[in-house]
Design a protein around this motif. Structure first.
Motif, PDB file in Angstrom:
ATOM      1  N   MET A  93       0.924  -1.042   0.004  1.00 56.80           N
ATOM      2  CA  MET A  93      -0.169   0.089   0.086  1.00 56.80           C
ATOM      3  C   MET A  93       0.843   1.152   0.109  1.00 56.80           C
ATOM      4  SD  MET A  93      -2.995   1.191   0.167  1.00 56.80           S
ATOM      5  CE  MET A  93      -3.666   2.907   0.857  1.00 56.80           C
ATOM      6  N   PRO A  94       0.471   2.134  -0.958  1.00 55.12           N
ATOM      7  CA  PRO A  94       1.489   3.416  -1.013  1.00 55.12           C
ATOM      8  C   PRO A  94       1.281   4.184   0.295  1.00 55.12           C
ATOM      9  CG  PRO A  94       0.296   3.100  -3.043  1.00 55.12           C
ATOM     10  CD  PRO A  94      -0.367   2.050  -2.154  1.00 55.12           C
ATOM     11  N   ASP A  95       2.110   5.355   0.541  1.00 52.24           N
ATOM     12  CA  ASP A  95       2.067   5.958   1.884  1.00 52.24           C
ATOM     13  C   ASP A  95       0.516   6.515   1.692  1.00 52.24           C
ATOM     14  OD1 ASP A  95       2.105   8.243   3.456  1.00 52.24           O
ATOM     15  OD2 ASP A  95       3.794   9.324   2.470  1.00 52.24           O
ATOM     16  N   PRO A  96      -0.004   6.480   2.952  1.00 48.13           N
ATOM     17  CA  PRO A  96      -1.731   6.825   3.129  1.00 48.13           C
ATOM     18  C   PRO A  96      -1.605   8.513   2.887  1.00 48.13           C
ATOM     19  CG  PRO A  96      -0.877   5.333   4.907  1.00 48.13           C
ATOM     20  CD  PRO A  96       0.314   5.545   4.111  1.00 48.13           C
ATOM     21  N   ASP A  97      -0.633   9.239   3.478  1.00 49.37           N
ATOM     22  CA  ASP A  97      -0.665  10.692   3.460  1.00 49.37           C
ATOM     23  C   ASP A  97      -0.712  11.080   1.885  1.00 49.37           C
ATOM     24  OD1 ASP A  97      -0.872  11.147   6.354  1.00 49.37           O
ATOM     25  OD2 ASP A  97       1.367  11.142   6.403  1.00 49.37           O
ATOM     26  N   LEU A  98      -0.009  10.207   1.268  1.00 47.13           N
ATOM     27  CA  LEU A  98       0.036  10.784  -0.181  1.00 47.13           C
ATOM     28  C   LEU A  98      -1.100  10.410  -0.773  1.00 47.13           C
ATOM     29  CD1 LEU A  98       1.763  11.834  -2.738  1.00 47.13           C
ATOM     30  CD2 LEU A  98       2.838   9.621  -2.908  1.00 47.13           C
ATOM     31  N   VAL A  99      -1.760   9.312  -0.609  1.00 41.82           N
ATOM     32  CA  VAL A  99      -2.923   8.774  -1.222  1.00 41.82           C
ATOM     33  C   VAL A  99      -4.111   9.795  -0.837  1.00 41.82           C
ATOM     34  CG1 VAL A  99      -4.604   6.926  -1.283  1.00 41.82           C
ATOM     35  CG2 VAL A  99      -2.123   6.423  -1.257  1.00 41.82           C
ATOM     36  N   ALA A 100      -4.042  10.059   0.592  1.00 48.77           N
ATOM     37  CA  ALA A 100      -5.137  11.255   0.883  1.00 48.77           C
ATOM     38  C   ALA A 100      -4.900  12.395   0.263  1.00 48.77           C
ATOM     39  CB  ALA A 100      -5.033  11.353   2.536  1.00 48.77           C
ATOM     40  N   HIS A 101      -3.829  12.854   0.043  1.00 49.06           N
ATOM     41  CA  HIS A 101      -3.473  14.269  -0.784  1.00 49.06           C
ATOM     42  C   HIS A 101      -4.020  14.105  -2.255  1.00 49.06           C
ATOM     43  CE1 HIS A 101      -1.632  17.854  -2.056  1.00 49.06           C
ATOM     44  NE2 HIS A 101      -1.011  17.057  -2.860  1.00 49.06           N
ATOM     45  N   VAL A 102      -3.629  13.048  -2.874  1.00 45.65           N
ATOM     46  CA  VAL A 102      -4.146  12.879  -4.119  1.00 45.65           C
ATOM     47  C   VAL A 102      -5.567  12.673  -4.437  1.00 45.65           C
ATOM     48  CG1 VAL A 102      -3.871  11.330  -6.247  1.00 45.65           C
ATOM     49  CG2 VAL A 102      -1.861  11.734  -5.192  1.00 45.65           C
ATOM     50  N   ALA A 103      -6.173  12.104  -3.501  1.00 49.07           N
ATOM     51  CA  ALA A 103      -7.633  12.026  -3.448  1.00 49.07           C
ATOM     52  C   ALA A 103      -8.248  13.290  -3.130  1.00 49.07           C
ATOM     53  CB  ALA A 103      -8.059  10.884  -2.356  1.00 49.07           C
ATOM     54  N   SER A 104      -7.956  14.094  -2.063  1.00 46.34           N
ATOM     55  CA  SER A 104      -8.352  15.125  -1.880  1.00 46.34           C
ATOM     56  C   SER A 104      -8.172  16.462  -3.003  1.00 46.34           C
ATOM     57  CB  SER A 104      -8.044  15.817  -0.548  1.00 46.34           C
ATOM     58  OG  SER A 104      -6.589  16.137  -0.612  1.00 46.34           O
ATOM     59  N   SER A 105      -7.121  16.199  -3.668  1.00 47.57           N
ATOM     60  CA  SER A 105      -6.609  17.389  -4.680  1.00 47.57           C
ATOM     61  C   SER A 105      -7.275  17.045  -6.003  1.00 47.57           C
ATOM     62  CB  SER A 105      -5.248  17.506  -4.673  1.00 47.57           C
ATOM     63  OG  SER A 105      -4.547  16.223  -5.194  1.00 47.57           O
ATOM     64  N   THR A 106      -7.841  15.818  -6.173  1.00 47.18           N
ATOM     65  CA  THR A 106      -8.102  15.230  -7.694  1.00 47.18           C
ATOM     66  C   THR A 106      -9.574  14.858  -7.610  1.00 47.18           C
ATOM     67  OG1 THR A 106      -7.422  12.976  -7.255  1.00 47.18           O
ATOM     68  CG2 THR A 106      -6.015  14.476  -8.265  1.00 47.18           C
ATOM     69  N   GLY A 107     -10.229  14.755  -6.435  1.00 48.21           N
ATOM     70  CA  GLY A 107     -11.719  14.249  -6.515  1.00 48.21           C
ATOM     71  C   GLY A 107     -11.638  12.630  -6.628  1.00 48.21           C
ATOM     72  N   LEU A 108     -10.566  12.047  -6.635  1.00 51.72           N
ATOM     73  CA  LEU A 108     -10.640  10.523  -6.726  1.00 51.72           C
ATOM     74  C   LEU A 108     -10.918   9.966  -5.348  1.00 51.72           C
ATOM     75  CD1 LEU A 108      -7.306  10.007  -8.792  1.00 51.72           C
ATOM     76  CD2 LEU A 108      -9.802   9.919  -9.694  1.00 51.72           C
ATOM     77  N   SER A 109     -11.554   8.988  -5.567  1.00 54.14           N
ATOM     78  CA  SER A 109     -11.739   8.254  -4.433  1.00 54.14           C
ATOM     79  C   SER A 109     -10.435   7.643  -3.652  1.00 54.14           C
ATOM     80  CB  SER A 109     -12.666   6.823  -4.433  1.00 54.14           C
ATOM     81  OG  SER A 109     -11.994   5.870  -5.359  1.00 54.14           O
ATOM     82  N   GLU A 110     -10.407   7.230  -2.471  1.00 58.18           N
ATOM     83  CA  GLU A 110      -9.087   6.734  -1.917  1.00 58.18           C
ATOM     84  C   GLU A 110      -8.585   5.609  -2.541  1.00 58.18           C
ATOM     85  OE1 GLU A 110      -7.462   7.527   1.295  1.00 58.18           O
ATOM     86  OE2 GLU A 110      -8.701   9.335   1.221  1.00 58.18           O
ATOM     87  N   GLY A 111      -9.619   4.695  -3.212  1.00 57.55           N
ATOM     88  CA  GLY A 111      -9.028   3.431  -3.909  1.00 57.55           C
ATOM     89  C   GLY A 111      -8.254   3.851  -5.160  1.00 57.55           C
ATOM     90  N   GLU A 112      -9.094   4.729  -5.875  1.00 58.55           N
ATOM     91  CA  GLU A 112      -8.388   5.080  -7.050  1.00 58.55           C
ATOM     92  C   GLU A 112      -7.240   5.832  -7.038  1.00 58.55           C
ATOM     93  OE1 GLU A 112     -12.866   6.155  -9.577  1.00 58.55           O
ATOM     94  OE2 GLU A 112     -11.965   7.613  -8.042  1.00 58.55           O
ATOM     95  N   ALA A 113      -7.287   6.775  -5.993  1.00 53.54           N
ATOM     96  CA  ALA A 113      -5.997   7.387  -5.656  1.00 53.54           C
ATOM     97  C   ALA A 113      -4.871   6.517  -5.311  1.00 53.54           C
ATOM     98  CB  ALA A 113      -6.108   8.499  -4.704  1.00 53.54           C
ATOM     99  N   ALA A 114      -5.119   5.496  -4.883  1.00 55.47           N
ATOM    100  CA  ALA A 114      -4.166   4.523  -4.212  1.00 55.47           C
ATOM    101  C   ALA A 114      -3.526   3.834  -5.365  1.00 55.47           C
ATOM    102  CB  ALA A 114      -4.512   3.426  -3.164  1.00 55.47           C
ATOM    103  N   ARG A 115      -4.479   3.457  -6.401  1.00 53.80           N
ATOM    104  CA  ARG A 115      -3.951   2.725  -7.533  1.00 53.80           C
ATOM    105  C   ARG A 115      -3.342   3.544  -8.482  1.00 53.80           C
ATOM    106  NH1 ARG A 115      -8.482   2.052 -10.229  1.00 53.80           N
ATOM    107  NH2 ARG A 115      -8.192   3.384 -12.081  1.00 53.80           N
ATOM    108  N   VAL A 116      -3.435   5.005  -8.716  1.00 51.58           N
ATOM    109  CA  VAL A 116      -2.908   6.165  -9.262  1.00 51.58           C
ATOM    110  C   VAL A 116      -1.293   6.060  -8.691  1.00 51.58           C
ATOM    111  CG1 VAL A 116      -2.440   8.508 -10.131  1.00 51.58           C
ATOM    112  CG2 VAL A 116      -4.732   7.335 -10.168  1.00 51.58           C
ATOM    113  N   VAL A 117      -1.262   6.420  -7.462  1.00 56.42           N
ATOM    114  CA  VAL A 117      -0.103   6.689  -7.001  1.00 56.42           C
ATOM    115  C   VAL A 117       0.910   5.276  -7.032  1.00 56.42           C
ATOM    116  CG1 VAL A 117       1.224   6.615  -4.594  1.00 56.42           C
ATOM    117  CG2 VAL A 117      -0.893   8.295  -5.207  1.00 56.42           C
ATOM    118  N   GLY A 118       0.037   4.118  -6.891  1.00 55.54           N
ATOM    119  CA  GLY A 118       1.040   2.727  -6.977  1.00 55.54           C
ATOM    120  C   GLY A 118       1.399   2.627  -8.490  1.00 55.54           C
ATOM    121  N   ASP A 119       0.513   3.063  -9.278  1.00 56.09           N
ATOM    122  CA  ASP A 119       1.092   2.988 -10.802  1.00 56.09           C
ATOM    123  C   ASP A 119       2.338   3.986 -11.016  1.00 56.09           C
ATOM    124  OD1 ASP A 119      -0.808   1.191 -11.506  1.00 56.09           O
ATOM    125  OD2 ASP A 119      -2.187   2.836 -12.521  1.00 56.09           O
TER     126      ASP A 119
END
Length: 86
Positions: A1-27
């Motif tokens: 699992m990618p860094d939860p803080d990074l995932v939360a930041h990406v989710a909040s700044s893009t409007g993605l869900s946490e799951g989608e943001a985690a996938r993007v960060v992982g990619d």
């Protein structure tokens, strides 16, 4: 699992869900974790598909490697050719 803080930041700044943001960060992380040799071969093949000639390809790849998040070592044209063609 990618860094939860990074995932939360990406989710909040893009409007993605946490799951989608985690996938993007992982990619993105997977892209930057690929070995230099794999990156060089993949970029060479892609640039060749667009009709770019080897001298231009070598210059482009060398410049791209220097701009990566964790910069790869500087490679000469000869080293790039050896990676691509063995």
């Amino acid at each position: 699992m990618p860094d939860p803080d990074l995932v939360a930041h990406v989710a909040s700044s893009t409007g993605l869900s946490e799951g989608e943001a985690a996938r993007v960060v992982g990619d993105v992380l997977a892209h930057y974790r690929q070995p230099v040799e794999e990156y060089v071969r993949r970029r060479h093949a892609r640039l060749q598909l667009h009709g770019t000639r080897n001298p231009e390809i070598y210059r482009a790849i060398a410049a791209e490697l220097g701009e990566r998040l964790v910069a790869a070592p500087e490679l000469s044209e000869r080293q790039l050719r050896r990676i691509i063609y063995g």
